[in-house]
Design a protein around this motif. Structure first.
Motif, mmCIF file in Angstrom:
data_model
loop_
_atom_site.group_PDB
_atom_site.id
_atom_site.type_symbol
_atom_site.label_atom_id
_atom_site.label_comp_id
_atom_site.label_asym_id
_atom_site.label_seq_id
_atom_site.Cartn_x
_atom_site.Cartn_y
_atom_site.Cartn_z
ATOM 1 N N GLU A 2 0.861 -1.334 0.004
ATOM 2 C CA GLU A 2 0.026 -0.144 0.044
ATOM 3 C C GLU A 2 0.791 1.386 0.049
ATOM 4 O O GLU A 2 0.441 2.344 -0.226
ATOM 5 N N MET A 3 2.054 0.906 0.349
ATOM 6 C CA MET A 3 2.994 2.375 0.227
ATOM 7 C C MET A 3 3.371 2.566 -1.242
ATOM 8 O O MET A 3 3.603 1.660 -1.912
ATOM 9 N N ARG A 4 3.459 3.671 -1.669
ATOM 10 C CA ARG A 4 3.382 4.247 -3.204
ATOM 11 C C ARG A 4 4.635 4.686 -3.439
ATOM 12 O O ARG A 4 4.839 5.383 -4.469
ATOM 13 N N CYS A 5 5.659 4.535 -2.723
ATOM 14 C CA CYS A 5 7.203 4.639 -3.338
ATOM 15 C C CYS A 5 8.165 4.031 -2.732
ATOM 16 O O CYS A 5 7.928 3.144 -1.736
ATOM 17 N N PRO A 6 9.277 3.831 -3.445
ATOM 18 C CA PRO A 6 10.374 2.942 -2.867
ATOM 19 C C PRO A 6 11.065 3.810 -1.813
ATOM 20 O O PRO A 6 10.611 4.848 -1.431
ATOM 21 N N ILE A 7 11.531 2.930 -0.649
ATOM 22 C CA ILE A 7 12.011 3.738 0.436
ATOM 23 C C ILE A 7 13.562 3.132 0.821
ATOM 24 O O ILE A 7 13.884 1.931 0.566
ATOM 25 N N HIS A 8 14.378 4.352 0.954
ATOM 26 C CA HIS A 8 15.665 3.945 1.201
ATOM 27 C C HIS A 8 15.823 4.166 2.761
ATOM 28 O O HIS A 8 15.927 5.151 3.423
ATOM 29 N N PHE A 9 15.752 2.710 3.545
ATOM 30 C CA PHE A 9 15.820 2.848 4.715
ATOM 31 C C PHE A 9 17.169 3.336 5.310
ATOM 32 O O PHE A 9 18.014 3.004 4.794
ATOM 33 N N CYS A 10 17.125 3.911 6.533
ATOM 34 C CA CYS A 10 18.314 4.353 7.207
ATOM 35 C C CYS A 10 18.713 3.594 8.543
ATOM 36 O O CYS A 10 19.346 4.291 9.412
ATOM 37 N N ILE A 11 18.090 2.276 8.762
ATOM 38 C CA ILE A 11 18.488 1.737 10.036
ATOM 39 C C ILE A 11 20.032 1.543 10.017
ATOM 40 O O ILE A 11 20.524 1.170 9.195
ATOM 41 N N GLY A 12 20.615 1.761 11.358
ATOM 42 C CA GLY A 12 22.166 1.508 11.227
ATOM 43 C C GLY A 12 22.801 2.789 11.233
ATOM 44 O O GLY A 12 23.947 3.180 11.601
ATOM 45 N N GLN A 13 22.002 4.056 10.705
ATOM 46 C CA GLN A 13 22.712 5.273 10.459
ATOM 47 C C GLN A 13 21.768 6.162 11.309
ATOM 48 O O GLN A 13 21.587 7.273 10.881
ATOM 49 N N ARG A 22 27.194 -5.355 15.643
ATOM 50 C CA ARG A 22 27.585 -5.294 16.866
ATOM 51 C C ARG A 22 27.798 -3.822 17.377
ATOM 52 O O ARG A 22 27.760 -3.681 18.555
ATOM 53 N N ASN A 23 28.087 -3.008 16.489
ATOM 54 C CA ASN A 23 28.308 -1.504 16.773
ATOM 55 C C ASN A 23 26.981 -0.731 16.402
ATOM 56 O O ASN A 23 27.208 0.475 15.709
ATOM 57 N N CYS A 24 26.016 -1.338 16.655
ATOM 58 C CA CYS A 24 24.790 -0.478 16.545
ATOM 59 C C CYS A 24 24.866 0.753 17.284
ATOM 60 O O CYS A 24 25.031 0.786 18.434
ATOM 61 N N PRO A 25 24.600 1.873 16.656
ATOM 62 C CA PRO A 25 24.701 3.135 17.553
ATOM 63 C C PRO A 25 23.632 3.211 18.685
ATOM 64 O O PRO A 25 23.975 3.914 19.640
ATOM 65 N N SER A 82 22.493 0.581 20.115
ATOM 66 C CA SER A 82 22.649 -0.190 21.586
ATOM 67 C C SER A 82 23.933 0.385 22.265
ATOM 68 O O SER A 82 24.168 0.134 23.304
ATOM 69 N N LEU A 83 25.031 1.091 21.329
ATOM 70 C CA LEU A 83 26.070 1.543 22.030
ATOM 71 C C LEU A 83 25.578 2.852 23.030
ATOM 72 O O LEU A 83 26.340 2.795 23.979
ATOM 73 N N LEU A 84 24.684 3.522 22.437
ATOM 74 C CA LEU A 84 24.368 4.587 23.428
ATOM 75 C C LEU A 84 23.551 4.135 24.540
ATOM 76 O O LEU A 84 23.733 4.584 25.655
#
Ligand code: TPP
Ligand code: MG
Length: 332
Positions: free
Chosen positions: A14-25, A245-248, A250-252
């Protein structure tokens, strides 16, 4: 928020566009969100969501935009990678390095008008493959513009390793001869990112000229979309594991727990509040109407659109036959 979007992307479609996800950033935009003021401008590349939040733009208008609804930040006509929120002075754009050039233009405007505020460009290392990026850096240095360039260096442009595209991976060093001060750092240490960006924002704000911060980080997901794009093994598993392992986040969290500044109860409460907000955003987006032709016209900056008008007239004419070749445009 992005994990929730990924979970609902397929099979609903149902989402009408491509998405560039930023998980990890998450660290860079999160730090910027604490440092930028309403009068500042932020221009982002295609991976927009973090930067959209960094400027305090509303969550439900992001969801409605992704679902292509009239209540979206851009009336449902822009989608994820071109989303903007004018009142928040946030502008995204899919043309690689395009947002960097527009950010330099906005900085020039601020300087020319002696206005308060700075201009920030957020982009990936891939933007530095583009000539336009270096033109913007040159102009910023030559004119001592109030601009902060923020590179999230995640090593890859789509499937392509930076060291196969460029001789070195240190963009921060390469902008120095242009008169742009710079700093590079491990971009997943949120407090360090905050401290570095805080110094950079203050320096630009105080009129000391342009700066570039290069934060080394990593995207967890595919270049685009919720599917796994690792089928051609363009990223080594060891590398992916290192960055996970170095997820921002989790580190925080570890750091805050060690300092006794946060406990599990507070985290759970925060998570349930966020989940509630996300559920409300999904409901709002799905209940909103799709845009109509009137929405399109109200968002058109200029009413003079001769090429589009000619095409529409051609299509609406009774003898229109697409198989007869190219539409003939009226001269304008
Ligand atoms: C002018 C232009 N050329 C090509 C593309 C296609 N494109 C979209 S994203 C991308 C790679 C971007 O890599 P990077 O700048 O490192 O950002 P990341 O996706 O890693 O966050 C490319 C080549 C584009 N959007 N614009
Ligand atoms: Mg990249």
């Amino acid at each position: 928020m992005e994990e929730a979007l990924i979970a609902q992307y397929h099979p609903a479609d149902e989402m009408r566009c491509p998405i560039h996800f930023c998980i990890g950033q998450e660290a860079v935009p999160a730090a910027l969100s604490l440092l930028l003021k309403p009068e500042d401008y932020l221009f982002s590349h295609h991976r927009t969501h973090g930067y959209y939040f960094a400027k305090g733009a509303p969550l439900r208008e992001l969801f409605a935009e992704i679902y292509g609804r009239a209540t979206g930040a851009n009336g449902g006509l822009a989608g994820s990678q071109d989303i903007s929120h004018t009142e928040s002075r946030f502008f995204g754009g899919a043309i690689l390095a395009g947002a960097v050039c527009i950010a330099a233009g906005a900085a020039f405007g601020l300087q020319h008008q002696k206005a308060k505020g700075i201009s920030v460009a957020g982009f990936g290392e891939g933007a530095t493959d583009e000539g336009a990026f270096w033109e913007a850096v040159n102009h910023a240095g030559a004119k001592s513009l109030p601009i902060l360039f923020v590179v999230e260096n995640n090593r890859y442009a789509t499937f392509s390793d930076q060291l196969k595209r460029q001789q070195t991976d240190n963009i921060a060093e390469r902008v120095a001869p242009f008169g742009v001060k710079s700093q590079s750092l491990f971009g997943n240490d949120a407090p360090l990112v905050w401290k570095t960006l805080s110094q950079a924002v203050n320096s630009v704000r105080n009129g000391s000229g342009p700066m570039l911060v290069e934060a080394y980080t990593y995207r967890w997901n595919s270049h685009v979309g919720p599917e796994d794009d690792g089928f051609n093994k363009y990223r080594p598993q060891r590398e992916i594991d290192f960055w996970k392992r170095n997820c921002p986040i989790s580190l925080l969290r570890q750091k805050l727990e060690k300092l006794d500044w946060i406990d599990n109860g507070e985290v759970s409460q925060m998570e349930s509040e966020i989940a509630g907000e996300i559920a409300e955003c999904f409901a709002f987006a799905k209940a909103s109407p799709f845009p109509s032709e009137a929405n399109w016209h109200s968002r058109n900056f200029s009413n003079a659109t001769p090429v589009a008008d000619a095409l529409l007239a051609e299509e609406e004419s009774t003898d229109f036959n697409p198989s007869q070749g190219e539409a003939k445009l009226a001269p304008y």
